[in-house]
Design an enzyme around this catalytic site. Structure first.
Site, PDB file in Angstrom:
ATOM      1  N   GLU A 174      91.262  67.179   4.726  1.00  0.00           N
ATOM      2  CA  GLU A 174      91.271  67.048   6.185  1.00  0.00           C
ATOM      3  C   GLU A 174      92.666  66.793   6.728  1.00  0.00           C
ATOM      4  O   GLU A 174      93.569  66.360   5.996  1.00  0.00           O
ATOM      5  CB  GLU A 174      90.327  65.933   6.639  1.00  0.00           C
ATOM      6  CG  GLU A 174      90.324  64.664   5.791  1.00  0.00           C
ATOM      7  CD  GLU A 174      91.635  63.912   5.734  1.00  0.00           C
ATOM      8  OE1 GLU A 174      92.299  63.806   6.785  1.00  0.00           O
ATOM      9  OE2 GLU A 174      92.010  63.417   4.664  1.00  0.00           O
ATOM     10  N   GLU A 317      94.159  64.571   2.946  1.00  0.00           N
ATOM     11  CA  GLU A 317      94.491  65.996   2.895  1.00  0.00           C
ATOM     12  C   GLU A 317      93.689  66.771   1.854  1.00  0.00           C
ATOM     13  O   GLU A 317      93.578  67.980   1.924  1.00  0.00           O
ATOM     14  CB  GLU A 317      95.984  66.238   2.605  1.00  0.00           C
ATOM     15  CG  GLU A 317      96.937  65.656   3.613  1.00  0.00           C
ATOM     16  CD  GLU A 317      98.394  65.972   3.272  1.00  0.00           C
ATOM     17  OE1 GLU A 317      98.654  66.680   2.260  1.00  0.00           O
ATOM     18  OE2 GLU A 317      99.280  65.507   4.020  1.00  0.00           O
TER      19      GLU A 317
END
Length: 347
Positions: A174, A317
């Site tokens: 994300e 991430e």
């Protein structure tokens, strides 16, 4: 029937016969039974997911869901919203943390924009923008119920596209400034655990900032009263499009019998959402690492999981999931290439 409901309906239990066969092979490999620990349980779970005792998930992808959060207007984050676009751009350029670790693991990243305020200058992002920025949930719900379902279904759709393209091991990642706040708010409602237990410092808040973050979440939950028995209501009122998209990835992988690796805290909040929508989805998830965010322990307890690794990481991430790929590769190498007692005349 909606794509979300079709996907949930398609999720089935693990293949117990394949798991039993996998256990027999594991017990016959050249080692004391159970001596390779988590590598063995990974191999057995993988068999249950795919229905095959020996597997070679050789095409890996991290589905990175991107979104900006309106709650950042309340000074709950250490960085401005435009950093989300810069991080997504670095991913597209191949220089972000997840880009480097994914490449090292032999994985691709697919970056999906569900709600970034600013568009990255580098080409390659998958544009599925619902709108630019969720609403400030201290003033109004973060999104409508229709937008919440749409965001989950975008995650399902994009993950199905990746599976159709041949990816057979997928992870969640994300981008989104403020998404530890949305994750904490959702987790607080889902689990009933205290804000002190589920709210962390995110990208580096001071003590004062941490207390303010908790107070913002407390006020928002008190105002909107999200229904603890309605996962979509919780998402719509205090969540984010990125969390919804990752939940869609978990559900799509479970429906398609593809293993999926959970990253850290925010990915874990998405896993809770997915498992509340369909409890059977849990069995298709490999939790990669125990994030340094305190709420991660709450997630693991709630889902009755244990991370594969503890690396004291909190970047997000998809970075922890990229490392998880390599542990899974090691498990598959053990299962596929290690000798058995029959090979030394003891079978």
């Amino acid at each position: 029937m909606s794509l979300l409901q079709q996907t949930i309906n398609a999720i089935q239990p693990l293949d117990q016969k394949a798991m039993n066969e996998a256990q027999k092979r594991l017990d016959f490999l050249l080692k004391p039974q159970g001596s390779l620990g988590r590598l063995e349980t990974i191999a057995k779970q993988m068999a249950g997911i795919t229905g095959k005792v020996q597997n070679n998930p050789d095409k890996k992808a991290i589905m990175v869901m991107c979104n900006d959060n309106g709650i950042t207007e309340e000074s709950i984050a250490s960085f401005p919203r435009n950093l989300s676009m810069l991080v997504a751009d670095c991913m597209l350029r191949g220089i972000a943390g997840v880009s480097v670790l994914a490449k090292n693991a032999g994985a691709d990243i697919r970056v999906v924009d569900l709600g970034l305020e600013f568009d990255p200058p580098t080409t390659g992002i998958i544009n599925r923008k619902i709108r630019r920025v969720t609403s400030n949930f201290l003033k109004m719900p973060a999104m409508t119920r229709e937008e919440a379902i749409m965001a989950i279904e975008i995650g399902i759709d994009e993950t199905n596209k990746a599976i159709d393209a041949g990816y057979n091991l997928i992870a969640t990642g994300e981008v989104g400034i403020g998404n530890t706040t949305t994750s904490s708010a959702m987790l607080h409602v889902f689990t009933g655990r205290s804000l002190e237990e589920v709210v962390g410092r995110g990208a580096g808040l001071t003590d004062e900032g941490l207390n303010h973050k908790r107070e913002v979440i407390r006020k928002a939950v008190e105002m909107h009263k999200p229904n603890p028995s309605d996962p979509v209501d919780i998402l719509a009122k205090v969540g984010g499009f990125d969390i919804a998209g990752m939940a869609g990835t978990f559900l799509a992988c479970a429906a398609r019998r593809v293993p999926v690796v959970m990253d850290g805290f925010i990915s874990g909040a998405a896993a809770v959402l997915a498992c509340r929508l369909c409890p059977e989805a849990k069995n298709y998830i490999f939790p990669s690492h125990g994030s340094a965010e305190p709420g991660t322990r709450v997630i693991m307890d709630y889902l009755d999981m244990e991370p594969i690794m503890y690396m004291n990481m909190r970047l997000g991430e998809g970075t922890g999931a990229a490392l998880g790929f390599q542990i899974i590769d090691a498990s598959m190498a053990m299962m596929n290439n290690m000798g058995t007692f029959a090979d030394i005349g003891m079978g």
